[in-house]
Design an enzyme around this catalytic site. Structure first.
Site, short mmCIF file in Angstrom:
data_model
loop_
_atom_site.label_atom_id
_atom_site.label_comp_id
_atom_site.label_asym_id
_atom_site.label_seq_id
_atom_site.Cartn_x
_atom_site.Cartn_y
_atom_site.Cartn_z
N ARG A 175 7.51 0.56 1.99
CA ARG A 175 7.71 1.33 0.77
C ARG A 175 8.20 0.46 -0.38
O ARG A 175 9.17 0.78 -1.06
CB ARG A 175 8.67 2.49 1.01
CG ARG A 175 8.46 3.59 -0.02
CD ARG A 175 9.10 4.89 0.38
NE ARG A 175 8.81 5.88 -0.65
CZ ARG A 175 9.00 7.18 -0.49
NH1 ARG A 175 9.45 7.64 0.65
NH2 ARG A 175 8.74 8.03 -1.45
N CYS A 176 7.53 -0.67 -0.58
CA CYS A 176 7.87 -1.50 -1.74
C CYS A 176 6.70 -2.42 -2.03
O CYS A 176 5.75 -2.49 -1.29
CB CYS A 176 9.14 -2.30 -1.54
SG CYS A 176 8.97 -3.73 -0.48
N GLU A 216 8.13 3.87 -4.94
CA GLU A 216 9.01 3.01 -4.18
C GLU A 216 10.35 2.72 -4.85
O GLU A 216 11.21 2.10 -4.24
CB GLU A 216 8.26 1.70 -3.91
CG GLU A 216 7.01 1.99 -3.07
CD GLU A 216 5.95 0.93 -3.13
OE1 GLU A 216 5.97 0.14 -4.08
OE2 GLU A 216 5.10 0.88 -2.24
N GLN A 259 -4.28 2.65 5.17
CA GLN A 259 -3.96 2.87 3.77
C GLN A 259 -4.99 2.20 2.87
O GLN A 259 -4.99 2.39 1.66
CB GLN A 259 -2.58 2.30 3.45
CG GLN A 259 -1.46 2.96 4.23
CD GLN A 259 -0.09 2.32 3.99
OE1 GLN A 259 0.58 2.00 4.95
NE2 GLN A 259 0.31 2.13 2.74
#
Lengths: 793, 289
Positions: A368-369, A738, A221
């Site tokens: 996802r945060c 998110e 990523q």
């Protein structure tokens, strides 16, 4: 006549995703699709046990197999100073184990062979003699006085503690609790889970001895961070390292860290002088790569009788596994946990956080945060729910009383963040209306009389998305800005590159929309490229919902720089001075005569064919953007459930999600993000967790034990929109990727707990599997911890 | 997927397939739907020397009701064939209820009924259904065909009564005495999950009177649980809530669940009891009408 912005695919257009043209045809290009001439295949032998001393490793039978080119052990890595590597949290992590194995699934040996079958067969021939040590599978065991030390490799390490960390005003908070009419207390555990992208991690290292260049294809990523890490760890010259992240099949935070497999494949390519491919299998991904959560909370809230929150205390104990490898800004030990309660006007708060090593997989990535924000907001909304119940106050009203009001921005939170915008009460009202909140209490009462268990849950929160600013946010010292480079070709078409890296977020579609908005070039005329460090400008990558807030802002700024130059060219073409030029979407014109104008495309052609004297040719620019603040989206979620009293199975009757993420670039993609995030939230609330048995065996090592919900059981979601533009973002956008994962879980849990509140139940720890709900409803007691090892309470 | 090395053959006749199994001397495995075998190969839990793929043997992909009312299911009949069969929906309610609950839609397009029965997974849906229905298997070996009653077929977890050189070529469900009724319920955490508990109920009825009753359980023991004896208490009686309660309690007592991360043994018994009751209550004549 100005262009129709929606028609050219600008801001607000629900433009179809251009990347889907290749994905739905099966023409994506993932790491495993790349085949290089002479490429070898690597397989990793993992530890079957959680904690053991390695007495000996015999690799001779593996070496003897035809087709085996190289067998690497920890000792061989150590000889090259590569047995250990730094983590993103200033700790060290083993690449291949030398002294001990510290979790089940840890990398012990690697086999490099002509094909993956041989590599796997050869792994099975390696004999490792383990002396089993007692495993530690939770922080309570880790903290015990007589606990065996997991990290005996670290000089100066005391026991199994990773850190103590605190923030907030303790004295003032203590005083608030003395003055309180009521103190509400909760204890809970946010279970360990895993981001579990469908594509596992993998890499191809291709070292060319003739040129000295390393080309490294990797599922990352953040390809630029990988390049920096390779330069620093492998001590290769940075200009000779090209990192390429091709298409990525989901990341969710799992693909931010640098994993042992990457490092080993690079060394293997250097030693064999061949390209070496490593593709992790699903079990390897689940048991060894970055997990999320695994935090215990003791929370207390000081309350006034009228419902006002006077102060908050949060004590967290987190389980980090064998190595402290959280991916987070270096200032913060437990991520942004202290973003809790940001949407509430609270005079004072204090947090004390302790982290422990255990014999479990390392990680603590932001699934996802933004760096533990999921835990922060879950704990916040569970504490708020309990406090309203303890006060005997309506859940919505309690939130309304304590919200930061629309006129009170900017607002300094009790833990020190600066929130800047929002319409919290409006979002709450939209949600209450949509779910029929005012009629629910009666509905619930009547259902109970018929033996039916209905419940409603609310979760409201604002969260910090889009790190940095660079004053406060860095990873390993590198500031968290991002970048964009826009090059307009002579025919008015363009290529845009950024330092972010899409993994499904749709950058190829939405970045072009930002350029269309700024320049009036149709989105379909703009190609977007990311992920190649030889061509993309330096950036910190995509996670923490930072792409739109940071890289997206850089896209705007680069386009505006291009527009500024185009304005000079327009003045030249129109033979007026620059001050007499006006801009409308896609076109400059003479203020006194709007019929006289030139399009952005005509300016582009002139930049290559008819530029003013003394002007550099070409039409391109680069922007590095350091945001002045985080962005603060708001979510108000409402969930209505019914529980089957004979089985504990609960169904979602209705779910309403109100999201305010500022200006929406592509509403369809935003809705997709929210739907996906809610599905993950539902998974965590309902079924998804990773636990370990007493021996440290990971329960959740495959998709039969670690559950991803399908379309079949995932409930429908109703989405609503409120727009409060971000005051500092160039186009008013906020992060959104998110919000749903972060705010979602508490809505489900609050609803189930609400359904059982009349039986005296205040808490059921996630996941709310039917057997756990049944236990709560039949015993009237709270259900803590994760089976089969229940801990912490 | 990188399984261990194996030989692969795809015979065109049952006889040729049997010959390959015979030659394999226990190290050959049949590939039908492959929905259990292939994952086991992938994980290297199974490493047969020889795979005998029977998918190219013609004439095995049927299901049909014979004139006498018995149901015959061939070795290559896929789960989804049963799920979408109008005849099954009309005439065999236990199978009709179970078919859409088998694994997930992807597995159901490929996996086979007979293969699932032979796999003898303690959590398998079809072995339980077959036991409840009092069915039998027709198997073929080097010396010809024989039949094996379902009550004698499942020997333990993943163990069945087939010899290594035999193929189960057909499952047979006998004709009902009156009207076939029944149902199937499964608690799973997610589609495709192994069952926390499953209950198969098969009744032959005349009005509200039970002529034959079979119940079997999956997921609540080391093998498929045969509760036909407990179910037989219904035979000769009208279906009433009180007799249903008695039988449901007896069946729950017959279960042998283990406490694990899907729930405690008591919880799983509670599920069995609830499901037996729910299926039976739904068969009470006036509720059916």
């Amino acid at each position: 006549m100005s262009l129709d912005e929606i028609k050219i695919g600008g801001l607000g257009a629900s433009r179809r995703r251009v990347e889907d043209n290749r994905f739905i045809r099966g023409k994506g290009n993932y790491v495993d699709d790349i085949v290089l001439p002479g490429m070898l295949h690597m397989e990793i032998l993992r530890s079957p046990v959680a904690h053991a001393r390695i007495k000996s490793i015999d690799t001779s039978a593996a070496w003897d197999m035809p087709g085996v080119r190289l067998v690497l052990t920890g000792e061989m890595m150590a000889a090259r100073n590569l047995a250990w590597m730094p983590t993103l949290s200033y700790d060290t992590a083993a690449v291949l184990a030398t002294d001990k194995v510290r979790f089940q699934g840890q990398e012990v040996c690697a086999v490099i062979a002509d094909d993956p079958y041989i590599a796997k067969d050869a792994c099975a021939k390696i004999v490792v003699d383990y002396e089993i040590l007692p495993p530690i599978v939770n922080p309570v065991q880790a903290a015990a006085e007589d606990a065996i030390q997991i990290r005996d490799d670290k000089a100066g390490q005391v026991g199994n503690k990773v850190f103590d960390w605190e923030i907030g005003d303790k004295a003032r908070t203590d005083k608030a609790f003395e003055d309180a009419d009521l103190v509400s207390k909760v204890e809970m555990h946010y279970p360990r889970t895993h981001p579990s992208p469908i594509e596992c991690c993998g890499s191809i290292a291709d070292f060319d001895r003739a040129t000295g260049k390393l080309t490294f294809y990797v599922t990352s990523q953040a390809p630029h961070i990988v390049r920096a890490a390779v330069a620093l760890v492998a001590e290769l010259p940075e200009q000779q390292i090209r990192v390429v992240s091709p298409d990525i099949g989901g990341g969710f935070g799992n693909k931010v860290p640098v994993y042992p497999g990457y490092v080993i494949s690079i060394l293997a390519s250097i030693l064999t002088e061949k390209p070496v491919k490593w593709i992790e299998d699903k079990t390897g991904n689940l048991i060894s790569t970055g997990f999320g959560r695994d935090v215990y909370l003791k929370g207390e809230m000081a309350l006034r009788k009228d419902g006002k929150i006077l102060g908050v205390r949060m004590n967290t104990i987190s389980d980090h596994g064998a190595f402290f490898a959280d991916a987070q800004p270096s200032k913060f030990k437990i991520g942004l946990m202290h973003s809790a309660f940001a949407c509430y006007d609270i005079p004072t708060a204090h947090m004390f956080a302790t982290g422990y090593y255990t014999n479990k997989a390392p990680g603590g990535v932001a699934y996802r945060c933004s760096f533990r924000v999921t835990e922060a907001m879950f704990f916040q909304e569970r504490m708020v729910h309990a406090a309203a119940d303890d006060l005997g106050m309506d859940q919505a009203e309690f939130r309304r009383v304590n919200f930061v009001k629309d006129d009170d921005f900017p607002h300094r939170t009790a833990f020190g963040f600066l929130t800047d915008s929002g319409q919290y009460e409006k979002c709450l009202n939209v949600g209450m209306e949509a779910i029929g909140y005012k009629d629910f209490a009666k509905e619930q009462e009547e259902a109970r009389k018929r033996g039916k268990l209905l419940g409603i849950g609310i979760s409201t929160m604002t969260e910090p998305l889009g790190a940095g600013n660079s004053r406060e946010y860095d990873i390993l010292g590198i500031k968290m800005f991002d970048s964009a480079e826009l090059r307009v070709h002579m025919t008015g078409k363009a290529i845009l590159r950024t330092g972010a890296k899409t993994q499904g977020q749709g950058h190829e579609t939405t970045w072009a929309q930002i350029v269309a908005h700024e320049l009036g070039i149709p989105a379909e005329d703009i190609v977007v490229e990311e992920g190649d460090t030889d061509t993309a400008p330096f950036g910190m990558g995509t996670y923490a919902s930072r792409s739109t807030p940071v890289a997206g802002a850089a896209v705007s700024m680069a386009a505006r720089k291009v527009r500024a130059k185009a304005r000079k060219i327009a003045a030249h073409l129109l033979e007026v001075s620059e001050e007499d030029i006006e801009w409308e979407l896609g076109r400059f014109y003479v203020r006194s005569n709007s019929d006289r104008g030139v399009t952005i495309q005509e300016c582009a052609m002139a930049a290559y064919s008819n530029m003013p004297d003394g002007m550099e040719p070409g039409l391109e620019n680069t922007a590095y953007y350091d945001p002045p603040n985080l962005t603060w989206p708001f979510a108000a979620y409402f969930c209505k459930v019914e529980i089957d009293p004979e089985t504990g199975v609960w169904d979602v009757l209705q779910f309403v999600a109100v999201d305010d993420c500022g200006v929406r670039i592509n509403p369809m993609i935003v809705e997709g993000q929210i739907m996906g995030g809610l599905t993950e939230a539902y998974a965590m609330a309902n079924m998804q967790y990773q636990t370990y048995d007493e021996e440290g065996n990971c329960i959740g090592a495959n998709y039969m034990d670690f559950l991803l919900p399908t379309a079949w059981e995932t409930p429908g979601f109703e989405l609503y929109e409120v727009v409060t533009p971000c005051p500092h973002h160039p186009i008013g956008a906020k992060g959104v990727g998110e919000c749903a994962t972060v705010a979602g879980p508490a809505a489900f849990v609050n609803a189930v707990v609400n359904a059982l509140s009349h039986k005296g139940v205040r808490n059921i720890d996630m996941p709310l599997m039917p057997n756990r709900v049944y236990e709560a409803l039949t015993t009237g007691k709270d259900v803590y911890g994760m089976p089969p090892v229940r801990s912490g309470n | 997927m990188y399984p261990s090395r194996f030989k692969y053959e795809s015979p065109k006749t049952i006889e040729a397939a049997v010959a390959l199994l015979d030659a394999g001397k226990g190290d050959a495995k049949i590939l039908a739907g492959g929905q259990s075998l292939v994952p086991m190969l992938k994980l290297r839990f199974a490493f047969p020397d020889q795979i005998v793929d029977i998918n190219n043997i013609p004439g095995l992909d049927y299901h049909r009701f014979d004139a006498d009312g018995s149901l015959h299911i061939g070795a290559l009949c896929r789960h989804e064939d049963l799920e979408h069969s109008a005849e099954i929906a009309q005439r065999q309610p236990t199978i009709a209820a179970a078919a859409p609950l088998v694994a997930d839609p992807i597995v159901r397009t490929r996996g086979t009924f007979v293969g699932s029965v032979c796999h003898a997974d303690p959590q398998g849906d079809w072995a339980a259904t077959m036991i409840a229905l009092g069915g039998h298997l027709v198997v073929q070996g080097p010396k010809g065909k024989r039949t094996i009653d379902m009550k004698d077929f499942v020997l333990g977890p993943y163990a069945n009564a087939l010899n290594y050189n035999e193929i189960a070529i057909e499952a047979v469900i006998p004709a009902p005495k009156g009207v076939a009724r029944g149902g199937y319920l499964k608690l799973e955490r997610r589609v495709g999950d192994f069952a926390t508990a499953s209950v198969a109920v098969a009744l032959d009825m005349d009005g509200n009177r039970v002529l034959r009753a079979g119940i079997a359980l999956a997921g609540v023991g080391g093998k498929t649980i045969d509760a036909n004896e407990e179910a037989s208490a219904l035979v000769g009686h009208d279906l009433t809530e009180s007799i249903i309660d008695t039988v449901a309690a007896a069946v729950a007592a017959k279960a042998e669940p283990r406490t694990d991360h899907r729930g405690s043994s008591d919880y799983k018994r509670q599920i069995v009891k609830t499901f037996v009751k729910r299926i039976l209550v739904a068969q009470i004549a006036e509720k059916v009408a």
